[in-house]
Design an enzyme around this catalytic site. Structure first.
Site, mmCIF file in Angstrom:
data_model
loop_
_atom_site.group_PDB
_atom_site.id
_atom_site.type_symbol
_atom_site.label_atom_id
_atom_site.label_comp_id
_atom_site.label_asym_id
_atom_site.label_seq_id
_atom_site.Cartn_x
_atom_site.Cartn_y
_atom_site.Cartn_z
ATOM 1 N N HIS A 59 -28.497 7.192 15.174
ATOM 2 C CA HIS A 59 -27.761 8.251 15.872
ATOM 3 C C HIS A 59 -28.672 9.407 16.286
ATOM 4 C CE1 HIS A 59 -23.282 7.210 15.283
ATOM 5 N NE2 HIS A 59 -24.008 6.110 15.274
ATOM 6 N N VAL A 63 -29.706 9.872 20.869
ATOM 7 C CA VAL A 63 -29.345 11.094 21.607
ATOM 8 C C VAL A 63 -30.591 11.975 21.723
ATOM 9 C CG1 VAL A 63 -27.750 13.044 21.731
ATOM 10 C CG2 VAL A 63 -27.035 10.929 20.599
HETATM 11 CA CA CA Z 1 -32.070 12.961 18.658
#
Ligand code: CA
Ligand code: HEM
Ligand code: CA
Length: 313
Positions: A59, A63
């Site tokens: 995660h 991102v």
């Molecule tokens: Ca990141």
């Protein structure tokens, strides 16, 4: 030791910033031993933590890249995204950071700690020992909308799944191998109830007795589904190829776990991994190096945070 053969790995073709297997050789020579010791204490107290650390790495890297953006904790930062539901153990990264600050102040990024802790988690659970290059920097930004957009939901299609991992430079085998991380840990009923009570034809559960079992574990669509969990495979504390054997038996937990056995492109790889654990470990290792090298940022764009949940003053 499984790893890639060269001593450095190119991270992005656009910039020439590179990670290095000897990055902390002079600035923090005991880094890996300290992390290993810290992680073993944490895992001894809570055997469910390796799963949490492995998902934390995914995660983070998914991102903005592997930049510890997931640890920043303020209004509107990534962690508040519903896609980060179930993320846990972030505070343990800070605990390890504190130990490292005592030994080599201001040197080791939180992003590198996340990656090292994830690879220790794999090894401690019986998986491969993976060498990873280091030198990631920590971001100064984190935005929940980026997490909403880029983190996959449990019902993602095989095409979308392949797109995510192939765009990180993984081949088909590596893409299927990285999902083998679901050999560890649990999922909440809220991510399964759609498959149980309102399935899309492509996401129906294949094995009827497995479906009945899940209906017992996850009986309704009430808010309780946020609290109840089921194991990702039949050996959720052991990093093994059981996940693939379960998938071939029709016991994939999430839509994507069944999906990779419905699609002929990925099904043949699932079969190979179900039959040959060593082969799975080899391919997982190279996929892990790629995942953990996603969009790494360099000195000019990033920093080494003093405290992992805050940017430096
Ligand atoms: Ca990141
Ligand atoms: C498209 C790809 C993926 C999808 C759709 C997906 C989806 C999910 C979902 C829905 C959960 C359950 C979360 C919960 O209910 O608490 C989960 C758990 C987990 N995922 Fe994935 N995942 C994907 C890829 C990955 C990758 C690449 C990794 C790591 C390399 C990973 C590691 C894990 C682990 C270890 C857990 C268990 C976490 C725990 O026990 O706390 N997943 N995943
Ligand atoms: Ca397992």
């Amino acid at each position: 030791m499984v790893g890639v053969s060269s001593s450095t790995i190119g991270v992005s073709e656009a910039d020439h910033y590179q990670l290095d297997y000897d990055y902390y050789k002079h600035s923090c020579p005991n880094l890996e031993a300290i992390v290993k010791e810290q992680v073993s204490t944490i895992l001894f107290i809570d055997p469910s933590s390796p799963a949490a650390f492995l998902r934390l790495l995914f995660h983070d890297c998914q991102v903005q890249g592997c930049d510890a953006s997931i640890l920043l904790d303020y209004e509107g930062s990534e962690i508040v995204s519903t896609k980060n539901f179930g993320i846990r153990k972030q505070e343990k990264i800070q605990q390890i950071k504190t130990a490292l600050e005592a030994e080599c102040p201001g040197q080791v990024s939180c992003a590198d700690i996340i990656a090292l802790v994830a690879r220790e988690s794999v090894a401690f659970s019986g998986g491969p020992e993976i060498q990873i290059p280091l030198g990631r920097k920590d971001s100064r930004t984190s935005n929940h909308q980026q997490a909403d957009i880029h983190l996959p939901s449990s019902g993602i299609s095989v095409d979308e799944f392949l797109h995510i991992f192939m765009s990180k430079g993984m081949n088909l085998q590596e893409s299927v191998a990285i999902l083998g991380a679901h050999t560890l840990g649990v999922g909440h009923c809220r991510n399964i109830v759609d498959r149980l009570y309102d399935p899309h034809p492509d996401s129906q559960i294949i094995n009827h007795s497995f479906e009945l079992l899940l209906r017992l574990e996850c009986p309704t669509r009430t808010p309780l589904t946020n609290l109840t969990v089921v194991p990702n495979d039949m050996t959720p504390f052991i990093f093994d190829n059981r996940y693939y054997r379960d998938v071939t038996a029709g016991n994939g937990l999430f839509g994507i776990d069944s999906g990779i056995y419905r699609d002929p492109r990925t099904a043949s790889v699932v079969n190979q991994f179900a039959l040959d654990q060593n082969h799975f470990f080899q391919v997982f290792s190279s996929a892990f190096v790629r995942l953990s090298s996603t969009n790494v940022i360099c000195d000019a764009e990033g920093e080494v945070r003093s405290i992992c949940n805050r940017v430096n003053e």
